[in-house]
Design a protein around this motif. Structure first.
Motif, PDB file in Angstrom:
ATOM      1  N   UNK A  20       0.861  -1.365   0.069  1.00 46.36           N
ATOM      2  CA  UNK A  20       0.055  -0.069   0.035  1.00 46.36           C
ATOM      3  C   UNK A  20       0.881   1.313   0.192  1.00 46.36           C
ATOM      4  N   UNK A  21       1.838   1.294   0.533  1.00 43.65           N
ATOM      5  CA  UNK A  21       3.007   2.349   0.578  1.00 43.65           C
ATOM      6  C   UNK A  21       3.310   2.518  -0.822  1.00 43.65           C
ATOM      7  N   UNK A  22       3.709   1.693  -1.603  1.00 38.85           N
ATOM      8  CA  UNK A  22       4.314   1.774  -2.796  1.00 38.85           C
ATOM      9  C   UNK A  22       3.211   2.194  -3.785  1.00 38.85           C
ATOM     10  N   UNK A  23       2.035   1.835  -3.792  1.00 38.47           N
ATOM     11  CA  UNK A  23       0.893   1.979  -4.545  1.00 38.47           C
ATOM     12  C   UNK A  23       0.504   3.453  -4.264  1.00 38.47           C
ATOM     13  N   UNK A  24       0.334   4.069  -3.054  1.00 43.66           N
ATOM     14  CA  UNK A  24       0.358   5.307  -2.853  1.00 43.66           C
ATOM     15  C   UNK A  24       1.230   6.098  -3.090  1.00 43.66           C
ATOM     16  N   UNK A  25       2.324   5.977  -2.903  1.00 47.08           N
ATOM     17  CA  UNK A  25       3.543   6.759  -3.469  1.00 47.08           C
ATOM     18  C   UNK A  25       3.615   6.918  -4.932  1.00 47.08           C
ATOM     19  N   UNK A  26       3.149   5.894  -5.670  1.00 46.45           N
ATOM     20  CA  UNK A  26       3.012   6.048  -7.253  1.00 46.45           C
ATOM     21  C   UNK A  26       1.752   6.826  -7.577  1.00 46.45           C
ATOM     22  N   UNK A  27       0.835   6.850  -6.734  1.00 48.00           N
ATOM     23  CA  UNK A  27      -0.341   7.660  -7.220  1.00 48.00           C
ATOM     24  C   UNK A  27      -0.041   8.996  -6.651  1.00 48.00           C
TER      25      UNK A  27
END
Length: 60
Positions: A20-27
């Motif tokens: 979730x941290x990686x996805x949030x950072x990409x978004x």
């Protein structure tokens, strides 16, 4: 403090927390790029445009 002490004191996050941290950072990154690229506020768009030119990134 030695490097071996530092390595032992850090804890790796499990995949269930990293994903979730990686996805949030990409978004967040995509949102910032989209905002700066298509902004109708001239100061925001020009700042991003000048930054691309100063790093020799082709933008047009």
């Amino acid at each position: 403090m030695s490097s071996s002490t530092l390595l032992q004191s850090t804890a790796a996050l499990p995949l269930s927390q990293r994903l979730p941290l990686a996805i949030g950072s990409c978004l967040l990154g995509a949102l910032l790029i989209y905002f700066a690229g298509f902004s109708h506020i001239d100061a925001v768009h020009n700042a991003a445009h000048d930054t691309r030119h100063s790093t020799a990134f082709p933008c047009h």
